[in-house]
Design a protein around this motif. Sequence first.
Motif, PDB file in Angstrom:
ATOM      1  N   THR A  87       4.008   9.530  13.463  1.00  0.00           N
ATOM      2  CA  THR A  87       2.971   8.899  12.649  1.00  0.00           C
ATOM      3  C   THR A  87       1.621   9.554  12.920  1.00  0.00           C
ATOM      4  O   THR A  87       0.861   9.813  11.990  1.00  0.00           O
ATOM      5  N   ARG A  91      -0.740  11.489  10.206  1.00  0.00           N
ATOM      6  CA  ARG A  91      -2.146  11.158  10.012  1.00  0.00           C
ATOM      7  C   ARG A  91      -3.005  12.414  10.083  1.00  0.00           C
ATOM      8  O   ARG A  91      -3.909  12.608   9.286  1.00  0.00           O
ATOM      9  N   ARG A 120      -5.726   4.845   5.553  1.00  0.00           N
ATOM     10  CA  ARG A 120      -5.016   4.476   6.783  1.00  0.00           C
ATOM     11  C   ARG A 120      -5.233   3.005   7.107  1.00  0.00           C
ATOM     12  O   ARG A 120      -4.302   2.295   7.486  1.00  0.00           O
ATOM     13  N   GLU A 124      -2.213   0.362   7.387  1.00  0.00           N
ATOM     14  CA  GLU A 124      -1.968  -0.338   8.645  1.00  0.00           C
ATOM     15  C   GLU A 124      -2.045  -1.857   8.494  1.00  0.00           C
ATOM     16  O   GLU A 124      -1.461  -2.585   9.278  1.00  0.00           O
ATOM     17  N   GLN A 135       5.799   4.936   3.467  1.00  0.00           N
ATOM     18  CA  GLN A 135       5.797   6.176   4.247  1.00  0.00           C
ATOM     19  C   GLN A 135       7.041   7.014   3.965  1.00  0.00           C
ATOM     20  O   GLN A 135       6.940   8.230   3.779  1.00  0.00           O
TER      21      GLN A 135
END
Length: 177
Positions: A87, A91, A120, A124, A135
């Motif tokens: 992850t 990012r 992001r 999240e 994702q």
Amino acid sequence: MLATIATTRTPNADDAVFQQIVHRHSAMLRSVARRTLGGTADVDDVVQEAFLAAWTHAESVIESERIAGWLVTTVRRRSYDRLRSATLRRRADLDDDVLVPDLDDPANVAHCRSLAAEARRILESMPELQRRCWQLRQLDHWGYTEIASELMIPVTTVRGLLVRARARLARELADWR
């Protein structure tokens, strides 16, 4: 491959017991890692790391009646660690590669990094299952059936979660257009 781990020390009764443990639990541990990680090359690495950890702690682990539970817990923890690092890599890719078309324009770079940070934050804040669907579809380019199989949910649920995730991103990022 995994069976060779048991033969790295001086042969004795513990080695034979450990080799039996490797043969008995390898398939189950691979299954646990595959469900957690998906069909990646990391599955074999995570299982091997778990057996190496068990070998390192052989005195306390081999005698235990709970070796299977200990191994499963170790595989899950190492799988989650791999997912976290993946992850973080995604990012970085999102920040550095995809969103910055012109690195010579500082205003454009700042704008793109701010957009990435906002995206992001939104991702999240989504429920875990919804974020995982998004994702797998958007970043990993998986098909709906693959996602459903990986997450053990119906394809219709995958479609609904993706629709809601996309709608939320579009709504909350509307000011960035």
